[in-house]
Motif scaffolding. Structure first.
Motif, PDB file in Angstrom:
ATOM      1  N   UNK A   1      18.381  30.204  29.298  1.00 26.19           N
ATOM      2  CA  UNK A   1      18.758  30.960  28.092  1.00 26.19           C
ATOM      3  C   UNK A   1      18.187  32.471  28.510  1.00 26.19           C
ATOM      4  N   UNK A   2      16.888  32.288  29.303  1.00 29.19           N
ATOM      5  CA  UNK A   2      16.168  33.691  29.723  1.00 29.19           C
ATOM      6  C   UNK A   2      17.068  34.535  30.582  1.00 29.19           C
ATOM      7  N   UNK A   3      17.967  33.829  31.428  1.00 32.24           N
ATOM      8  CA  UNK A   3      18.997  34.582  32.313  1.00 32.24           C
ATOM      9  C   UNK A   3      20.004  35.082  31.431  1.00 32.24           C
ATOM     10  N   UNK A   4      20.542  34.328  30.356  1.00 31.67           N
ATOM     11  CA  UNK A   4      21.489  34.615  29.462  1.00 31.67           C
ATOM     12  C   UNK A   4      21.331  35.795  28.673  1.00 31.67           C
ATOM     13  N   UNK A   5      20.203  35.879  28.246  1.00 27.70           N
ATOM     14  CA  UNK A   5      19.667  36.831  27.405  1.00 27.70           C
ATOM     15  C   UNK A   5      19.764  38.267  28.018  1.00 27.70           C
ATOM     16  N   UNK A   6      19.165  38.258  29.608  1.00 26.72           N
ATOM     17  CA  UNK A   6      19.099  39.310  30.309  1.00 26.72           C
ATOM     18  C   UNK A   6      20.638  40.125  30.363  1.00 26.72           C
ATOM     19  N   UNK A   7      21.763  38.911  30.796  1.00 26.71           N
ATOM     20  CA  UNK A   7      22.974  38.983  30.842  1.00 26.71           C
ATOM     21  C   UNK A   7      23.596  39.848  29.758  1.00 26.71           C
ATOM     22  N   UNK A   8      23.252  39.516  28.560  1.00 27.59           N
ATOM     23  CA  UNK A   8      23.822  39.850  27.382  1.00 27.59           C
ATOM     24  C   UNK A   8      23.976  41.428  27.185  1.00 27.59           C
TER      25      UNK A   8
ATOM     26  N   UNK B   1      27.998  40.554  29.243  1.00 28.64           N
ATOM     27  CA  UNK B   1      28.772  39.422  30.156  1.00 28.64           C
ATOM     28  C   UNK B   1      28.100  38.127  29.693  1.00 28.64           C
ATOM     29  N   UNK B   2      28.834  37.109  29.732  1.00 30.13           N
ATOM     30  CA  UNK B   2      28.488  35.553  29.700  1.00 30.13           C
ATOM     31  C   UNK B   2      28.321  35.049  31.118  1.00 30.13           C
ATOM     32  N   UNK B   3      27.120  34.377  31.283  1.00 27.16           N
ATOM     33  CA  UNK B   3      27.009  33.661  32.946  1.00 27.16           C
ATOM     34  C   UNK B   3      26.351  32.550  32.364  1.00 27.16           C
ATOM     35  N   UNK B   4      26.258  32.035  33.718  1.00 24.46           N
ATOM     36  CA  UNK B   4      25.598  30.702  33.459  1.00 24.46           C
ATOM     37  C   UNK B   4      26.398  29.473  33.653  1.00 24.46           C
ATOM     38  N   UNK B   5      26.061  28.319  33.249  1.00 20.86           N
ATOM     39  CA  UNK B   5      27.063  27.075  32.963  1.00 20.86           C
ATOM     40  C   UNK B   5      27.219  26.731  31.549  1.00 20.86           C
ATOM     41  N   UNK B   6      28.319  26.429  31.391  1.00 23.38           N
ATOM     42  CA  UNK B   6      28.612  25.698  30.100  1.00 23.38           C
ATOM     43  C   UNK B   6      29.438  24.446  30.197  1.00 23.38           C
TER      44      UNK B   6
ATOM     45  N   UNK C   1      43.149  26.819  25.810  1.00 24.37           N
ATOM     46  CA  UNK C   1      42.357  27.970  24.986  1.00 24.37           C
ATOM     47  C   UNK C   1      41.132  28.024  26.025  1.00 24.37           C
ATOM     48  N   UNK C   2      40.659  26.941  26.481  1.00 26.69           N
ATOM     49  CA  UNK C   2      39.361  27.046  27.307  1.00 26.69           C
ATOM     50  C   UNK C   2      39.904  27.656  28.800  1.00 26.69           C
ATOM     51  N   UNK C   3      40.996  27.457  29.234  1.00 26.49           N
ATOM     52  CA  UNK C   3      41.228  28.374  30.245  1.00 26.49           C
ATOM     53  C   UNK C   3      41.451  29.811  29.892  1.00 26.49           C
ATOM     54  N   UNK C   4      41.803  30.247  28.958  1.00 23.43           N
ATOM     55  CA  UNK C   4      41.823  31.594  28.730  1.00 23.43           C
ATOM     56  C   UNK C   4      40.553  32.096  28.589  1.00 23.43           C
ATOM     57  N   UNK C   5      39.360  31.372  27.879  1.00 24.24           N
ATOM     58  CA  UNK C   5      38.068  31.869  27.681  1.00 24.24           C
ATOM     59  C   UNK C   5      37.200  32.063  28.813  1.00 24.24           C
ATOM     60  N   UNK C   6      37.633  30.952  29.778  1.00 24.34           N
ATOM     61  CA  UNK C   6      37.156  31.079  31.183  1.00 24.34           C
ATOM     62  C   UNK C   6      37.418  32.490  32.009  1.00 24.34           C
ATOM     63  N   UNK C   7      39.061  32.614  31.832  1.00 21.15           N
ATOM     64  CA  UNK C   7      39.708  33.839  32.543  1.00 21.15           C
ATOM     65  C   UNK C   7      38.883  35.115  32.253  1.00 21.15           C
ATOM     66  N   UNK C   8      38.652  35.044  30.568  1.00 22.80           N
ATOM     67  CA  UNK C   8      37.947  36.351  30.208  1.00 22.80           C
ATOM     68  C   UNK C   8      36.436  36.408  30.612  1.00 22.80           C
ATOM     69  N   UNK C   9      35.835  35.475  30.868  1.00 28.22           N
ATOM     70  CA  UNK C   9      34.518  35.480  31.325  1.00 28.22           C
ATOM     71  C   UNK C   9      34.193  34.867  32.692  1.00 28.22           C
ATOM     72  N   UNK C  10      34.488  35.823  33.665  1.00 28.29           N
ATOM     73  CA  UNK C  10      34.644  35.157  35.187  1.00 28.29           C
ATOM     74  C   UNK C  10      33.139  34.777  35.570  1.00 28.29           C
TER      75      UNK C  10
ATOM     76  N   UNK D   1      26.282  32.189  24.782  1.00 29.28           N
ATOM     77  CA  UNK D   1      27.478  31.824  25.396  1.00 29.28           C
ATOM     78  C   UNK D   1      28.228  30.666  24.515  1.00 29.28           C
ATOM     79  N   UNK D   2      27.448  29.769  24.134  1.00 32.14           N
ATOM     80  CA  UNK D   2      27.854  28.592  23.292  1.00 32.14           C
ATOM     81  C   UNK D   2      28.378  29.301  21.934  1.00 32.14           C
ATOM     82  N   UNK D   3      27.449  30.170  21.263  1.00 32.51           N
ATOM     83  CA  UNK D   3      28.229  30.577  20.128  1.00 32.51           C
ATOM     84  C   UNK D   3      29.449  31.486  20.354  1.00 32.51           C
ATOM     85  N   UNK D   4      29.574  32.083  21.323  1.00 36.53           N
ATOM     86  CA  UNK D   4      30.877  32.856  21.799  1.00 36.53           C
ATOM     87  C   UNK D   4      31.944  31.830  21.923  1.00 36.53           C
ATOM     88  N   UNK D   5      31.974  30.681  22.432  1.00 32.37           N
ATOM     89  CA  UNK D   5      32.803  30.006  22.663  1.00 32.37           C
ATOM     90  C   UNK D   5      33.327  29.212  21.379  1.00 32.37           C
ATOM     91  N   UNK D   6      32.313  28.918  20.452  1.00 35.20           N
ATOM     92  CA  UNK D   6      32.541  28.203  19.110  1.00 35.20           C
ATOM     93  C   UNK D   6      33.292  29.145  18.233  1.00 35.20           C
TER      94      UNK D   6
END
Length: 318
Positions: free
Chosen positions: A79-86, A90-95, A111-120, A284-289
């Motif tokens: 979560x700390x790494x995600x906060x810094x990345x925000x 950019x979304x990063x890490x594992x989901x 839909x998941x494939x398109x979301x993954x493509x948009x967040x490499x 990243x979870x909130x963005x996916x939902x």
């Protein structure tokens, strides 16, 4: 004490997957490497984390405590790494996402494939299984569930409505006749979904009934734990089935299946994203939902034009 993150990750995978071999496959490592990481961790901690037998590996009492604490600590680190990345948007890490098999293959995967493509930079893992998993214990960040949601310690966000339909093939209707009222279903062969509540109860909206719902227990002649299997059985004329429209809408439009008792609708299910309270702050979870809510705002299985758009999206993502 010098604890290494890779050793802790190996231990978490061994506990969650129930063995070193499964953990090694998940991590793309050899069994010997995973075993050494566990041994190094136990030596550094000065305690045995696992109880080993010829048939299974289970965490010891100390190992169970360490698992819970280490999982929470790594989640905080992520979560700390995600906060810094925000800061760089950019979304990063594992989901990790768990979804039902049929809904996943038919509608969710593009839909998941398109979301993954948009967040490499995001390592997105989609697993399809109809099991009702313990989302927190098995370390899924979110599970997609199609259900009438009851009390839960999980947070739930509705993505769409899953309308269901009582249907059969024209051949079965010609051979056995169609029920004229709900009570007639008891005389018919029915197809049952084994992941439903005990007794394979079918619930129908009925304003005249107590609670607005009337339930019946059909005479099951064929049972499966997958909706597409039940659809195939219905297409071959084996009986009546209550199935989600997202599975059978094309068959209904083409006349391969016919709706039975359309004036008595099966109770709708909701399509939910459920996740542990510990994931509430995950960007990243909130963005996916939010993305799934927007994408499924017009249920494609109820709207052929939207379904066509989703099919194009699936082709573009392939």
């Amino acid at each position: 004490m010098a604890l290494r993150t890779e050793d802790i990750q190996a231990y978490l995978h061994v506990v969650e997957l129930g063995g070193i071999s499964a953990a090694a496959r998940r991590m793309g490592l050899s069994k010997s490497v995973v075993s050494k990481r566990i041994s190094d961790l136990e030596r550094e901690l000065g305690v045995s984390l696992l109880q080993r037998s010829t048939r299974s590996i289970r965490p010891s009492e100390s190992g169970r405590y360490f698992y819970e604490q280490a999982r929470a600590a790594l989640s905080q680190l992520d979560h700390a790494a995600q906060t810094v990345s925000d800061a760089a948007r950019e979304l990063c890490g594992e989901l990790r996402v768990l979804a039902p098999m049929t809904f996943g293959t038919r509608w969710l995967s593009p839909l998941i494939a398109a979301f993954a493509r948009d967040h490499p930079r995001l390592n997105l893992i989609l697993e399809l299984d109809d099991k009702l998993a313990d989302v927190g214990y098995e370390r899924y960040d979110v599970a997609i569930r199609i259900t009438r949601l009851g009390d839960s310690s999980l947070i739930a966000r509705q993505l769409a409505v899953s309308r269901r339909v009582l249907c059969c093939s024209p051949g079965y209707a010609e051979r056995a006749g169609l029920p004229q009222r709900l009570d007639d279903i008891a005389q018919h062969a029915c197809l049952a979904y084994s992941n439903s509540p005990p007794g394979q109860v079918w619930a129908f909206a009925d304003p005249s009934a107590k609670g607005g719902v009337r339930s019946i227990t059909p005479r099951g002649v064929f049972t499966a734990n997958n909706g597409e299997v039940l659809r195939d059985a219905a297409l071959t004329g084996q009986g009546l089935a209550v199935l989600p429209r997202f599975i059978v809408w094309e068959d209904l439009l083409a006349g391969r299946l016919v709706e039975v008792l359309p004036e008595l609708q099966p109770v709708d299910d909701g399509i939910f994203a459920v996740y542990p309270r510990s994931g509430f702050g995950s960007v990243k979870l909130r963005a996916l939902v939010q993305y799934l809510q927007a994408s499924l705002a017009r249920a494609p299985w109820e709207d052929p034009d939207t379904a066509g758009t989703l099919r194009l999206l699936q082709g573009a993502a392939a």
